[in-house]
Each structure stands twice: as structure tokens, then as C-alpha cells.
Scaffold this motif. Structure first.
Motif, PDB file in Angstrom:
ATOM      1  N   SER A 102       0.841  -1.201   0.000  1.00 43.45           N
ATOM      2  CA  SER A 102       0.000   0.000   0.000  1.00 43.45           C
ATOM      3  C   SER A 102       0.877   1.252   0.000  1.00 43.45           C
ATOM      4  O   SER A 102       1.962   1.275   0.588  1.00 43.45           O
ATOM      5  CB  SER A 102      -0.922   0.001   1.226  1.00 43.45           C
ATOM      6  N   GLU A 103       0.363   2.290  -0.675  1.00 42.74           N
ATOM      7  CA  GLU A 103       1.081   3.560  -0.670  1.00 42.74           C
ATOM      8  C   GLU A 103       0.974   4.257   0.685  1.00 42.74           C
ATOM      9  O   GLU A 103       1.800   5.107   1.017  1.00 42.74           O
ATOM     10  CB  GLU A 103       0.524   4.482  -1.769  1.00 42.74           C
ATOM     11  N   ASP A 104      -0.034   3.907   1.459  1.00 42.89           N
ATOM     12  CA  ASP A 104      -0.204   4.463   2.795  1.00 42.89           C
ATOM     13  C   ASP A 104       0.683   3.680   3.768  1.00 42.89           C
ATOM     14  O   ASP A 104       0.476   2.484   3.984  1.00 42.89           O
ATOM     15  CB  ASP A 104      -1.670   4.359   3.228  1.00 42.89           C
TER      16      ASP A 104
END
Length: 806
Positions: A102-104
Motif C-alpha cells: 500500500s502507498e499508505d
């Protein structure tokens, strides 16, 4: 500053709870913001890899048999470093892990039963990123632990971390040993300093490398040594864990050791590839203007002549105290290391890092001003660890260039009289000596007090007051007796100026204006945008101006208020109504500057928010005049407005303001800003402004009596009559109103219409005045009102040449 208790315990025994320890540190000046318990995972345990087999349907995946303490389970894994016999972190179904894709960075996922390429995976073998330990996701985390399979991972990797918010004067506490020293003193435990001894071998270091300091004002001390035959490898597990615990990423054993020692002792270090340093000669010098260096982040940096460079005879190899150069970095091919531990000028280091946008843990420490004695200790500590972990032979001796040796303060004296006077209490000799010695000061008693040698880790102690602070905070401020204030409580003294200022500000805000506050300092070019009256006092120049834009004290508020109008008109289409109450200054030559407070207000744009019931009207003279009348009404006074001349305002639309109640004193001016002044501020629309002197308004307020504020309620009916007068254009309407009000039966008189133009004689105007008649004693008859009206007309004709308009 993150302080893992597992690391802190290496240097001092922890005999109190984490909460109590945090409280004691906070009360002694080292504030602990929070206590964090790390590595608290559910359904993640220590596992043992029993077998690794190929995946039947995917070349890059493997089937890993893991013993989780109770049974063997099969996990599908794509990590390239998984191998039989490893101790790993095993997450079973239901575990919540970080989502590595995930980019988060805070995103998580819960493990569920799933089939990967046709084979069911009964959990996961975890990487550091999935566990939230670092961003490493290339392979699984291999544990170095003797814990048995099935042990919760939190018991192996878990820790309690104190998050300390340090004051800028305590760089010693930017090292774990510094915090340990505080803990030892506060809890009465013994401090265990890390060892710095190591074996040396020939030849001497001076035959292998040399150091020259060309700019000792920026580098008072530079120490170095050479370690030959090292082996670059990943750091051992305990070292990598320590680096992760403080929020850093492990790189390799040499780099990790320099970071470890920096966080341990608070002294930054840097390791160079010895064989990439030309002639093995290190030169510490200012960079040439425009000189360039590529730093470890692969960014080319353009330097200026005030930046300190670590160089060899051909090139720069590092930015002193900021970041090393890519051309001398440690990599897998490195076999020989030149290790640097130096002291750099704090302000210069901060300027360099800020200019280049390179903030690091090293600059955080250097900019606070480290003492030079720390550099040798850190060098020896790092050398010992390199020899133990990376191997190699350490050259005999160290390089130690110390041009600033005699410039550092070595001792501070404290008298008994000063200690008791500042603290307000007497302390026992043993208490003072014991506290200072526990903090690392060597103490000698003198005839009137104590003389102390400053420890090499305490750059913040230079004054007797610093020693007093050390004593007070360790003993405990709550242990120092409190002496209540004695004597008479001061009586309240009225300040008419402040009271009037507040009343004026409140009145203008109620009238729809907004108050602004601007700098008291300006520059001559900006102030010259607005024409000033002749005879204005000279500027008051600042000897230590913050910048050229703020080199003189302002002589008027007009420039600052108009600058605010200019900014607002660029983006705002509604009414702009601003005012400022502030000091202005002027110099008459010798003596102190003259200072007074002015009230300046400005209106621009539409007078009100446009609506279908109220068409847009541009602010004009009467808006500014109305604001002045609001101020005078607040002070229970009336003003008179007479034509005046002001270099910044339009002739014929400018009036000076006087107040009869204060003896006809001139209190200010109101008018429309001239076109040339508007042009200098790049303002297109009309602008009206007023300017009042606060000291004159204070005099007005002081002259107001009860009769000016209160009047009895009259029970008898009033009567209104209108007069249409023909009068010379040059006669102010205020003169007409003033004559009408002198009549004893007139309670008010006001102008409600002015007409000039067609149908009137040349040079004349028609003035419509509404007069209200009322008696406190009876109801007036028509004859009585007509008699008073006739008297007013005679006075107007005699004094002003006014006649009734036919």
C-alpha cells in the motif's frame, strides 16, 4: 529523542517503573512526552523453518514448512532469503500486519486463509516492513534469539521506548549515555560507561594518513584513525535492532556503528573509504565559491565560500557535519576505513544544512555546539566496535589536530552567597558537592564556595547560574522552600491612554472596521510612497536591524495601512475598512526620539456589500468622516470639520478635525487619497482615510463632564422645521449648524441636502437644514418657534450672508 529501555539498561540499572522514571526525568528538566510499548503483535510468534520446497505452480514461490511451537504448518513464501534452519517471525491466520504494497505507510491488513497458485498458505513468514519495524521488504526477518518456537514475538523484539523532548541546551541528552547519566543521578544507581579500549597494531596512524585544518575557526578539533582489513557485511542482529529501535535503517556494519555511537554518546562520526582518499590526506577547509560535491544521496550540491568541506588534495569528500561524499562512501568493496570524529562550528553547520536543505541527526547535534573532548571518546568507542564486529587491524595512536584547545572554558566557580541568594535557601556542603560530582563535575572547595571542571559532554555549563540550575533540578524544585511575596500589594493605577485606546478600537470595530497590527520598523523607500507633511521629524535608524526592509522606525501609520489595503484589494471585492492604532517615532537630533500613538483608518472598495436592495457605492469622504464621528460619539464629544490641505490627500476633499469641548484642539485629518499616492501603492479605486492623534483624544475624554454624557428626559413634544438656505459655496455647512444650535430652544440641527448647479446664482449653493425645537418646561407654540427661527435667520444672514431660498 527515542530512548529504548533495553538499550538504557546497558549503562544503568532501572529500579523504578517506566512511568516513575518518566516522571523523574521530566521533573529534572528532561521532558518525557510519551511512553511507547513497541512490538505488540497478536498471532505473531517465533517460528522455526523445518523445510523449504519448490512451489509446484510458480518458479519464484516456495513452500515453507514452519514449526510454530505446537505444529508444523505450510506457508507460501516468495522471499529470496528464506532457508531451512532459520528462526523467523510467523504470523498465523487473524494476525494484523502492515500492508507492504500500500502507498499508505500506516495501512494494515488481516491475514485470511487463501490459496496462492493453487496451494493453501496457512499464514505468513514476515518481513521487517510487514511487522512495522522498517521499510525493508526484500526478504524475511531472520531472528537471532534463543527463544523457543511459539514464543510471542513481542517478548523477543518488544521494548519500552521513552520519547524525550529535549531543550536546545542539552545536546548531551541526544545520546543514550547522557540519559543514563541523568537516570543514575535521579535514582542513585551507578553509571556504567561503554568501554573504549582496543588492541592496536603497527604501523602508527601518522604514517598511514594525515589531517590539515585550514580553517580552525570552523573546526577546533579533528580526530581520526585508520582500520585496515575490515569486512563489510550486514550488522549483527543486536546492532541492527538497536538502529531500528531509534528509527533508523541498518545499512552495513561500518555505517551502523557510526550511527550507533552517535546515538550512544551524542557525537556524530563519519567513515571514509581509506583507499578513495587521495594520498590519504584529509584537508578541512572552506569550499571555493561555486565548488560542487555529490553527496551520499546522489545529489550534486553547489557550495559557497562559507561552507566547511572535508577534502583530499584533489576534491571534496564530504560536507563537514552534514553528509559524506559519494566518492568516498563505504560499500561492499571497502577493506580499509578512515574514521573521522571532529568538532565543527555549530552556527556554521546549521547555516550550511539550512542553505542546502540537508537536515540530519548529525547536524541536529553539531548545531547545538559540542565540546571538543567528546570527539576523542567517540572515536575510540567506534574504533573498538569496528574491530570487534568488522575485524581488521587498528593503527597505533590517533590523529588529533586540536587548534582550538585553549579556547574552551574549562571551569566554573560558584560562591555560597550566590547559591543561597538565587535559591533562597541554604544547602549543606555535602549536598552541593555530591550532586555536582554525581553529574560528572569534578569539584574543589574554595574559601567562598566551589570550583568545578566542566565535563567534556556539557557545553551548556559556562556560568555560576548554570551550576545552580543543575543543583536545583536534581535536588528537586519542589524541595526548595517557597517564600510568599512580602510587603504591600501595589495599588491599581489608572491609565487613561490605555482606556481611551481600547474604547476607540471597540467603537471602530462596532462600526464595521477591522484592526490590523504591523511592524514598527520599515524602510525609507516604502515610507516615501506616501507624501508626508513638511517639518516631519527625521527617521530613527536601528543599529542592529533585522533586515534592510526594517531599517528605520516608522514616522506614520499611513504606509502600513495602505499596504494592507493594496494586498486586500488584489483578492477581495467587498468592502475594505481597516484601522491601526500604533506608535510612530521621530528624531529631532539629540536626545531620545519623540514617540506618539496615532489612529489611522482607511476605506476602499464598495461602502457595503452589494445587494439587490442596496446598489454598490464606492467608499467616499463621508465613510471616513462617519468613522471619526463614531469615535467622537464614543467619547461623548462632537467634532468640527473645516477645509484643510494635506500633501497626501485631495484638495477640496480634505478636512481638519477640531473639538470645541477641548478648546478647539486639532485632533486629526480626514480626506480622500490623492491619485499619485494611490498610484504608488498600485490602487485603482478611490481610497478615503482618517488620522487621529491619541493624546488629543485622551484630552477630549478628560474634558467630558457628566453634563456632556447625561441629560434629563424632556416630557414635552419637540417640533421640526426645515430651512432651505442660499449661501456662498465657500461657507462650511458646520458654521450654519453651529449658529443654529446656539439658540436656547434648538436641541439639534443637521444638514440633509446640498445642491449646487442650474438655477442658482454663480458661486452659491442651496443648503437644507433640519432644526429641532424643544423646551424642557412646556410645549412650544408656533409663534415661539417662529420667533426663534427668525432669530436664527438674522444671525445666519448677518454672520454668513445666508438667505432663505425662494
Amino acid at each position: 529523542m527515542k530512548v529504548p529501555l533495553s538499550w538504557l539498561k546497558d549503562y544503568v540499572d532501572i529500579t523504578v517503573s517506566p512511568e516513575e522514571l518518566a516522571h523523574r526525568l521530566t521533573m529534572a528538566g528532561t521532558e518525557v512526552e510519551k511512553i511507547e510499548r513497541t512490538a505488540d503483535w497478536d498471532n505473531v510468534v517465533v517460528g522455526h523453518v523445518h523445510a523449504v520446497n519448490p512451489h509446484p505452480n510458480a518458479d519464484r514461490l516456495r513452500l515453507v514448512t514452519v514449526f510454530n511451537g505446537s505444529e508444523e504448518v505450510e506457508v507460501v513464501c516468495g522471499a529470496p532469503n528464506v532457508a531451512e534452519g532459520q528462526t523467523i517471525a510467523y504470523a498465523s491466520i487473524g494476525a494484523v500486519l502492515r500492508d507492504a504494497y500500500s502507498e499508505d505507510p500506516e495501512a494494515t491488513k488481516r491475514l485470511k486463509k487463501s490459496k496462492i497458485r493453487g496451494v493453501e498458505s496457512q499464514g505468513m513468514v514476515c518481513s521487517e516492513k510487514e511487522l512495522g519495524l522498517s521499510d525493508e521488504h526484500e526478504g524475511i526477518l531472520e531472528l537471532e534469539t534463543e527463544a523457543t518456537p511459539g514464543t510471542p514475538l513481542g517478548e523477543v523484539l518488544g521494548d519500552i521506548v521513552l520519547e524525550a523532548e529535549l531543550t536546545p541546551n542539552r545536546p548531551d541528552c541526544l545520546g543514550i549515555v547522557g540519559i543514563a547519566r541523568e537516570v543514575a543521578v535521579l535514582t542513585g544507581q551507578e553509571l556504567r560507561l561503554p568501554p573504549v579500549d582496543y588492541a592496536e597494531s603497527s604501523p602508527g596512524v601518522s604514517s598511514l594518513a594525515s589531517v590539515r585544518i585550514d580553517d580552525p575557526d570552523l573546526c577546533p578539533r579533528y580526530t581520526g584513525t585508520v582500520i585496515r582489513g575490515v569486512k563489510i557485511a550486514p550488522s549483527p542482529g543486536w546492532l541492527a535492532d538497536r538502529i531500528r529501535a531509534i528509527g533508523e535503517r541498518p545499512i552495513n556494519n561500518i555505517v551502523d556503528i557510526t550511527n550507533y555511537v552517535m546515538f550512544e554518546l551524542g557525537q556524530p562520526l563519519h567513515a571514509f573509504d581509506y583507499d578513495r582518499v587521495k594520498n590519504h590526506e584529509v584537508i578541512v577547509r572552506r569550499a571555493a565559491a561555486g565548488e560542487k560535491i555529490t553527496t551520499l544521496d546522489d545529489q550534486e550540491r553547489k557550495l559557497d565560500a562559507d561552507m566547511l568541506l572535508i577534502a583530499d588534495p584533489e576534491k571534496g569528500i564530504g560536507l563537514a557535519g552534514v553528509m559524506g561524499g559519494a566518492n568516498s562512501e563505504i560499500d561492499d568493496s571497502t577493506t580499509n576505513v578512515f574514521l573521522e570524529s571532529a568538532t565543527f562550528n555549530g552556527p556554521n553547520n546549521r547555516r550550511t544544512s539550512s542553505t542546502l536543505g540537508l537536515r540530519s541527526q548529525a547536524t541536529l547535534r553539531f548545531e547545538k555546539g559540542l565540546r571538543s573532548g567528546l570527539s576523542e571518546i567517540a572515536l575510540r568507542r567506534a574504533t573498538k566496535l569496528i574491530a570487534e564486529i568488522a575485524g581488521g587491524e587498528v593503527a597505533t595512536g590517533i590523529i588529533d589536530e586540536h587548534p582550538g584547545k585553549d579556547s574552551e572554558q574549562q571551569s566554573v566557580s560558584l560562591s555560597r552567597e550566590k547559591l543561597s541568594r538565587v535559591l533562597g535557601t541554604e544547602l549543606h556542603e555535602e549536598q552541593v558537592t555530591g550532586t555536582l560530582e554525581a553529574l560528572g563535575f569534578s569539584v574543589t572547595e574554595t574559601a567562598d564556595g566551589w570550583s568545578t571542571n566542566i565535563p567534556y559532554w556539557r557545553p551548556d555549563v559556562t556560568l555560576p547560574e548554570d551550576l545552580i540550575e543543575e543543583i536545583a533540578r536534581i535536588i528537586g524544585y519542589d524541595e526548595i522552600p517557597v517564600t510568599p511575596p512580602a510587603g504591600r500589594v501595589p495599588t491599581w493605577q489608572p491609565r487613561p491612554e490605555t482606556a481611551v485606546r481600547d474604547r476607540i478600537a471597540d467603537a471602530l470595530v462596532r462600526a464595521g472596521m477591522q484592526e490590523i497590527i504591523s511592524y514598527s520598523a520599515t524602510n525609507e523607500d516604502d515610507e516615501n510612497k506616501i507624501p508626508l507633511a513638511e517639518g516631519m521629524l527625521d527617521h530613527v535608524r536601528l543599529q542592529n536591524a533585522v533586515s534592510a526592509d526594517h531599517a528605520v522606525l516608522r514616522r506614520t501609520l499611513r504606509e502600513s495601512v495602505l499596504s494592507a489595503v493594496e494586498r486586500n484589494l488584489r483578492t477581495w471585492r467587498g468592502p475594505v475598512a481597516l484601522f491601526e492604532i500604533g506608535h510612530v517615532f521621530g528624531s529631532a537630533g539629540e536626545g531620545l526620539p519623540e514617540e506618539k500613538i496615532m489612529v489611522t483608518g482607511v476605506f476602499a472598495g464598495p461602502s457595503v456589500e452589494p445587494s439587490w436592495t442596496d446598489p454598490a457605492r464606492q467608499a467616499d469622504f463621508y465613510d471616513a468622516k462617519g468613522a471619526v464621528e463614531v469615535v467622537l460619539s464614543e467619547l461623548h464629544a462632537e467634532g468640527q470639520f473645516a477645509a484643510a490641505v494635506d500633501p497626501a490627500l485631495v484638495a477640496g476633499r480634505t478636512a481638519e478635525i477640531t473639538v470645541p469641548l477641548a478648546g478647539g484642539a486639532r485632533i486629526g485629518v480626514v480626506g480622500e487619497l490623492s491619485a499619485s499616492a494611490r498610484e504608488s501603492f498600485d490602487i485603482d479605486s478611490p481610497v478615503v482615510m482618517f488620522e487621529l492623534e491619541l493624546d488629543k483624544l485622551v484630552s477630549v475624554a478628560a474634558a467630558v463632564g457628566p453634563a456632556d454624557i447625561y441629560s434629563p428626559i424632556v416630557r414635552y413634544q419637540d417640533s421640526e422645521r426645515d430651512l432651505a438656505l442660499l449661501i456662498d459655496r465657500s461657507v462650511p455647512a458646520a458654521d450654519v449648524v453651529a449658529i443654529a444650535r446656539k439658540n436656547r430652544l434648538v436641541t439639534s440641527a443637521s444638514v440633509f441636502d446640498v445642491f449646487e448647479g442650474k438655477g442658482l446664482p454663480e458661486g452659491k449653493k442651496s443648503l437644507a437644514v433640519r432644526i429641532v425645537y424643544q423646551s424642557p418646561n412646556k410645549t412650544l407654540t408656533a409663534d415661539e418657534i417662529s420667533k426663534s427661527e427668525s432669530g436664527i435667520l438674522r444671525a445666519l444672514e448677518h454672520q454668513l450672508g445666508a438667505t432663505l431660498r425662494a
